[in-house]
Design a protein around this motif. Structure first.
Motif, mmCIF file in Angstrom:
data_model
loop_
_atom_site.group_PDB
_atom_site.id
_atom_site.type_symbol
_atom_site.label_atom_id
_atom_site.label_comp_id
_atom_site.label_asym_id
_atom_site.label_seq_id
_atom_site.Cartn_x
_atom_site.Cartn_y
_atom_site.Cartn_z
ATOM 1 N N ALA A 85 89.133 54.708 31.373
ATOM 2 C CA ALA A 85 89.150 55.206 30.560
ATOM 3 C C ALA A 85 89.189 53.189 29.657
ATOM 4 O O ALA A 85 89.503 52.696 31.085
ATOM 5 N N SER A 86 89.663 52.545 28.799
ATOM 6 C CA SER A 86 89.600 51.445 28.635
ATOM 7 C C SER A 86 91.138 50.796 27.903
ATOM 8 O O SER A 86 91.795 51.749 26.877
ATOM 9 N N ALA A 104 91.539 42.616 24.563
ATOM 10 C CA ALA A 104 91.790 43.691 23.465
ATOM 11 C C ALA A 104 92.955 44.345 22.893
ATOM 12 O O ALA A 104 94.149 44.054 23.986
ATOM 13 N N ARG A 105 93.289 44.873 21.846
ATOM 14 C CA ARG A 105 94.398 45.140 21.793
ATOM 15 C C ARG A 105 94.263 46.960 22.155
ATOM 16 O O ARG A 105 93.747 47.276 21.424
ATOM 17 N N LEU A 163 85.489 49.785 23.794
ATOM 18 C CA LEU A 163 84.808 50.628 23.837
ATOM 19 C C LEU A 163 83.026 50.132 24.063
ATOM 20 O O LEU A 163 81.684 50.702 24.319
ATOM 21 N N GLU A 164 83.053 48.607 24.167
ATOM 22 C CA GLU A 164 81.712 48.318 24.765
ATOM 23 C C GLU A 164 80.811 49.217 25.532
ATOM 24 O O GLU A 164 82.143 49.553 26.591
ATOM 25 N N GLU A 165 80.261 48.726 26.314
ATOM 26 C CA GLU A 165 79.521 49.142 27.658
ATOM 27 C C GLU A 165 79.981 48.195 28.656
ATOM 28 O O GLU A 165 80.224 46.928 29.505
ATOM 29 N N ARG A 183 84.991 59.647 22.445
ATOM 30 C CA ARG A 183 85.997 58.005 21.577
ATOM 31 C C ARG A 183 85.245 56.649 22.688
ATOM 32 O O ARG A 183 85.220 55.622 22.145
ATOM 33 N N TRP A 184 84.505 57.338 24.016
ATOM 34 C CA TRP A 184 84.070 56.496 24.547
ATOM 35 C C TRP A 184 82.727 56.385 24.649
ATOM 36 O O TRP A 184 82.142 57.305 25.958
#
Length: 300
Positions: A60-61, A91-92, A117-119, A139-140
């Motif tokens: 996840a991120s 990023a938040r 959500l970026e690559e 979600r991603w």
């Protein structure tokens, strides 16, 4: 030790309020209870897998903010391997506000920073030697697509939690999954069919994979490809306090059943029971049951 199931997607800070009823309009509403926890679809599924006796890892991120560190810490404390959780500079971290009424229904307002959500620049190793299965949410999407494709190539289950999402996201992910489990609302979005029993038939016509539609208290509709018939698994009767995260628990239990080689009818019943039991407990992810609790309930 059993190989882990890799869960891919959401990791959020959820603030969950229990209210007498969902707001009919503007105003100030005093909750009866509240919790603030690390959650998200994939993260909750990973938690459920561990509580049900499996091994899980999370991809996840989060941001590099204090919230991101807290999210990783809370999910890791559940026994989930969070080594692959990506920390994104500037990023938040994702968060959501959720209202749950006395019947268990809810309103969810999530926020995801686009940077999360970026690559992805790198991916966890996805192979039959390293993983028992892959389970992704919507979600991603870029990471989910990569993980599903790699799992298919590796010959391990590639499970999609097909929830409501942009049409282009579903169009990307649905063909890549070996197992599609859609919510009834998402199934209607995909097929145009309001009845879960009909929606699962349309999904089976479109995709060469296992297909199922979860329908809350009405249970689960699925296609038994081995016998060429459509089947229904009723949900156990429970006193519903909070439906939040029930679907996530279902997907975690479903992926675990696949990893353990259970017969499909047993997998569906196991996941349906786990999801129903979660609904008895307020607090979203906190209500994910243990393996012993589920097995006792299935014997009744």
């Amino acid at each position: 030790m059993a190989l882990p199931i890799l869960c891919v997607g959401a990791l959020t800070l959820d603030t969950i309020f229990s209210v007498a009823e969902l707001p009919p309009g503007p105003g100030k509403f005093i909750p009866q209870a509240a919790v603030e926890i690390a959650a998200g679809m994939a993260s909750t599924a990973a938690t459920a897998i561990v509580r049900l006796g499996g091994t899980a890892a999370l991809w996840a991120s989060v941001g590099t903010d204090a919230t991101g560190k807290r999210l990783i810490s809370e999910i890791a404390a559940e026994g989930v391997d969070c080594a692959a959780v990506r920390q994104v500079e500037d990023a938040r971290s994702a968060f959501a506000t959720i209202l749950v009424d006395q019947s268990g229904e809810r309103i969810i307002v999530p926020y995801y920073d686009g940077k999360l959500l970026e690559e992805p620049n790198a991916s966890p190793t996805i192979s039959s030697e390293k993983l028992a299965a892959v389970m992704v949410d919507v979600r991603w999407p870029k990471a989910a697509a990569r993980a599903l494709a790699a799992a298919r190539s590796a010959g391990i289950p590639a499970v999609l939690d097909a929830d409501v999402a942009r049409p282009e996201t579903l169009d990307l992910l649905l063909p890549l999954a070996t197992h599609i489990v859609a919510s009834d609302v998402a199934a209607q979005q995909i097929t145009g069919e309001a009845r879960p029993a009909t929606a699962v038939e349309r999904l089976a016509e479109r995709y060469e994979s296992f297909v199922a539609v979860t329908a809350g208290g009405d249970g689960v509709y699925w296609f038994d490809a081995k016998n060429g018939v459509f089947r229904h698994c009723p949900a156990p009767k429970v006193v519903v306090r909070d439906t939040l995260a029930a679907g996530d628990v279902f997907h975690g239990a479903f992926a675990l059943g696949l990893a353990e080689g259970m017969p499909m009818d047993r997998i569906v019943a196991f996941a349906t029971t786990a999801a129903a039991m979660k609904c008895e407990v307020f607090g979203g992810r906190l209500g994910a049951p243990s393996r012993a609790e589920v097995e006792v309930r299935m014997q009744k």
